[in-house]
Design an enzyme around this catalytic site. Structure first.
Site, short mmCIF file in Angstrom:
data_model
loop_
_atom_site.label_atom_id
_atom_site.label_comp_id
_atom_site.label_asym_id
_atom_site.label_seq_id
_atom_site.Cartn_x
_atom_site.Cartn_y
_atom_site.Cartn_z
N LEU A 124 0.85 -1.20 0.00
CA LEU A 124 0.00 0.00 0.00
C LEU A 124 0.89 1.25 0.00
O LEU A 124 0.76 2.14 -0.83
CB LEU A 124 -0.91 -0.04 1.24
N THR A 125 1.85 1.28 0.94
CA THR A 125 2.66 2.48 1.18
C THR A 125 3.50 2.89 -0.03
O THR A 125 4.02 2.04 -0.75
CB THR A 125 3.59 2.21 2.38
N GLY A 130 2.04 7.56 3.15
CA GLY A 130 2.27 6.70 4.32
C GLY A 130 0.99 6.68 5.14
O GLY A 130 0.06 5.94 4.84
N ARG A 267 21.35 -11.38 39.47
CA ARG A 267 22.35 -10.32 39.58
C ARG A 267 22.42 -9.85 41.04
O ARG A 267 21.43 -9.35 41.59
CB ARG A 267 21.94 -9.16 38.66
N GLY A 339 20.62 -2.76 33.29
CA GLY A 339 21.74 -1.83 33.35
C GLY A 339 22.68 -2.01 32.17
O GLY A 339 22.24 -2.16 31.03
N GLY A 340 23.96 -2.04 32.43
CA GLY A 340 24.97 -2.18 31.37
C GLY A 340 24.76 -3.44 30.54
O GLY A 340 24.94 -3.43 29.32
N GLU A 363 2.04 -0.77 10.09
CA GLU A 363 0.61 -1.12 10.04
C GLU A 363 -0.27 0.05 10.51
O GLU A 363 -1.34 -0.14 11.08
CB GLU A 363 0.34 -2.40 10.81
N1 COS Z 1 -13.19 -0.82 6.92
C1 COS Z 1 -13.95 -0.56 5.85
N2 COS Z 1 -13.95 0.63 5.22
C2 COS Z 1 -13.18 1.59 5.70
C3 COS Z 1 -12.36 1.40 6.85
C4 COS Z 1 -12.39 0.13 7.46
N3 COS Z 1 -11.66 -0.12 8.53
N4 COS Z 1 -11.69 2.54 7.10
C5 COS Z 1 -12.08 3.42 6.16
N5 COS Z 1 -12.96 2.84 5.33
C6 COS Z 1 -13.64 3.47 4.17
C7 COS Z 1 -14.42 4.69 4.61
O1 COS Z 1 -15.72 4.35 5.02
C8 COS Z 1 -14.43 5.50 3.35
O2 COS Z 1 -15.39 4.98 2.45
P1 COS Z 1 -16.43 5.96 1.71
O3 COS Z 1 -15.58 6.90 0.91
O4 COS Z 1 -17.26 5.03 0.91
O5 COS Z 1 -17.17 6.64 2.80
C9 COS Z 1 -13.10 5.23 2.72
O6 COS Z 1 -12.67 3.97 3.27
C10 COS Z 1 -12.08 6.32 3.04
O7 COS Z 1 -11.99 6.42 4.46
P2 COS Z 1 -11.52 7.75 5.21
O8 COS Z 1 -12.30 8.92 4.66
O9 COS Z 1 -11.56 7.51 6.68
O10 COS Z 1 -10.03 7.87 4.65
P3 COS Z 1 -8.86 8.86 4.99
O11 COS Z 1 -8.23 9.25 3.73
O12 COS Z 1 -9.34 9.94 5.93
O13 COS Z 1 -7.77 7.94 5.75
C11 COS Z 1 -6.81 6.63 7.46
C12 COS Z 1 -8.07 7.09 6.75
C13 COS Z 1 -5.89 7.74 7.87
C14 COS Z 1 -7.34 5.91 8.70
C15 COS Z 1 -6.07 5.65 6.56
O14 COS Z 1 -5.51 6.32 5.49
C16 COS Z 1 -5.01 4.83 7.29
O15 COS Z 1 -5.32 3.83 7.93
N6 COS Z 1 -3.72 5.25 7.18
C17 COS Z 1 -2.62 4.45 7.67
C18 COS Z 1 -2.21 3.50 6.59
C19 COS Z 1 -1.48 2.34 7.14
O16 COS Z 1 -1.90 1.70 8.09
N7 COS Z 1 -0.37 2.03 6.53
C20 COS Z 1 0.40 0.91 6.92
C21 COS Z 1 0.98 0.31 5.70
S1 COS Z 1 0.23 -1.09 5.19
S2 COS Z 1 1.16 -2.37 6.34
#
Ligand code: COS
Length: 382
Positions: A124-125, A130, A267, A339-340, A363
């Site tokens: 994803l990232t 991020g 210890r 400690g050390g 995550e």
């Molecule tokens: N389950 C199902 N749907 C979800 C959900 C979940 N847990 N979380 C969000 N959604 C849905 C929302 O309902 C929304 O859908 P609609 O547009 O249909 O309403 C959509 O996804 C977007 O959600 P939201 O508006 O909350 O998104 P944001 O852009 O505000 O971001 C965060 C939300 C910040 C929570 C998200 O980007 C995030 O988790 N970031 C961290 C990423 C991460 O964990 N990275 C780790 C790398 S992968 S190991």
């Protein structure tokens, strides 16, 4: 100390993972950390014990257990090396999208192979996306019966060692998060290149790399779910994975407490084991309380995921943030209590402290978890 009332099957699972941890992980964990190498032997031992198929449904060659069982396996591996547990858990981070959203054909193609021991990754990232996961730029353009992927993924656990990669990419950039889709890319697909292996502070027995997609052409059957489902698929997958990160934290914290406790009982300073100084024994009492509180939350949440997965975003975020903060606190205190000796690389405490740091970050950072909890609270009390 606290009785846990696991079922007979769960007790057997714990025993099996402990045996693998003691035989295949504990003796080598320090070396892997020093040399920053991934050693496939523990994962092969887990595959021989059928544990790579732990949560793969039975009809696809797995054991068909749930998140709670996966948490038990991850916790008990993490006691011995959180890096090895990362490789293991990240495979399910890649497998869950297929379990949850795959078509019968996709499940039949991938899940039996994963159960046999092929590794997965979840991508994803990106360099510019991020915490703001919806800001991804990787594109997937449809061309006849194919999708063409272009873009860069960053900090991908199991990059290069995984056979299957679940990639989140934009099929419709105008729609933002709602224009994201998920695909399975296989190792060896033309146009997928593995970038540099990252040098990390901790979790050094696991592999983290970049992935480059340059006109990577994959058949349209690799789309998971449907176009536009990618962001929701990613968030749902993270709901499953985050509780696993919590379990990893519990195991790591337990391991650190046990290492430090052994030291404190033996210890001798000022004529007695340092454990008998109240400042030390109270620190251990505090460690034990916090670990049990984290464990209770993690398994309560894992059970909830197994029984009512719809309402899982808030609880998973709580389990992840709470348990990983506990692991950071406990591992730091373990170093201090030794400690050390705690500071020296001859003992495992300092590695555990470095490993713990990543758990608060990956995550989804613990700050993002608090955003998720706060959002879910508002929904609940609306
Ligand atoms: N389950 C199902 N749907 C979800 C959900 C979940 N847990 N979380 C969000 N959604 C849905 C929302 O309902 C929304 O859908 P609609 O547009 O249909 O309403 C959509 O996804 C977007 O959600 P939201 O508006 O909350 O998104 P944001 O852009 O505000 O971001 C965060 C939300 C910040 C929570 C998200 O980007 C995030 O988790 N970031 C961290 C990423 C991460 O964990 N990275 C780790 C790398 S992968 S190991």
């Amino acid at each position: 100390m606290l009785q846990h009332f696991w079922t007979e099957e769960e007790k057997l699972l714990i025993e099996l993972v402990e045996r693998i941890g003691k035989e295949y992980v504990e003796p080598y964990a320090r070396q892997w950390d020093e040399e920053e190498v991934y050693d496939p032997r523990p994962l092969k031992a887990l595959a021989r014990a059928d544990l790579m198929g732990l949560v793969i449904p039975k009809e696809y060659g797995g054991l068909g257990w749930g998140v709670k069982a996966l948490c038990l396996a991850v916790e008990h591996l993490s006691k011995y090396c959180a890096g090895v547990a990362t490789t293991y858990a990240a495979t399910f981070l890649g497998a869950y999208p297929i379990i949850l959203f795959g078509s019968p054909e996709q499940k039949a193609r991938y899940l039996p192979e994963i159960a046999k021991g092929r590794l997965c990754a979840f991508a994803l990232t990106e360099p510019q996306a991020g915490s703001d996961a919806a800001a991804i730029q990787t594109r997937a353009q449809k061309e006849g019966d194919y999708y063409i992927l272009n873009g860069i993924k960053q900090w991908i656990t199991n990059g290069g060692i995984a056979d299957y990669y679940v990639i989140i990419a934009l099929t419709d950039p105008k729609k933002g998060a709602r224009g994201a889709s998920a695909f399975v890319v296989e190792r060896g697909d033309p146009g997928l290149a593995v970038g540099k292996k990252e040098k990390k502070m901790g979790l050094r027995a696991s592999v983290t790399t970049e992935l480059f997609f340059t006109n990577c052409r994959i058949p349209r059957e690799r789309l998971l779910g449907r176009e536009g489902l990618g962001f929701i698929l990613a968030m749902k997958t993270l709901d499953y994975a985050r509780v696993g990160a919590g379990a990893q934290a519990v195991g790591l914290a337990q391991g650190a407490m046990e290492v430090a406790l052994r030291h404190a009982r033996h210890r001798i300073q000022f004529g007695q084991p340092i454990y008998h100084f109240q400042a030390v024994s109270h620190t251990f009492a505090e460690m034990a309380m916090r670990i049990e509180a984290a464990r209770a939350l993690v398994y309560q949440c894992a059970q909830a995921l197994d029984k009512a997965p719809k309402e899982s975003a808030g609880p998973s975020a709580m389990a992840k943030a709470f348990a990983t903060d506990v692991a950071m606190w406990v591992t730091e205190r373990a170093v201090q209590m030794m400690g050390g000796y705690g500071y020296m690389r001859d003992f495992p405490a300092e590695k555990m402290m470095r490993d713990a740091k990543c758990l608060q970050i990956y995550e989804g950072t613990n700050e993002i978890q608090r955003n998720v909890i706060a959002r879910e609270l508002l929904k609940y009390y609306r």
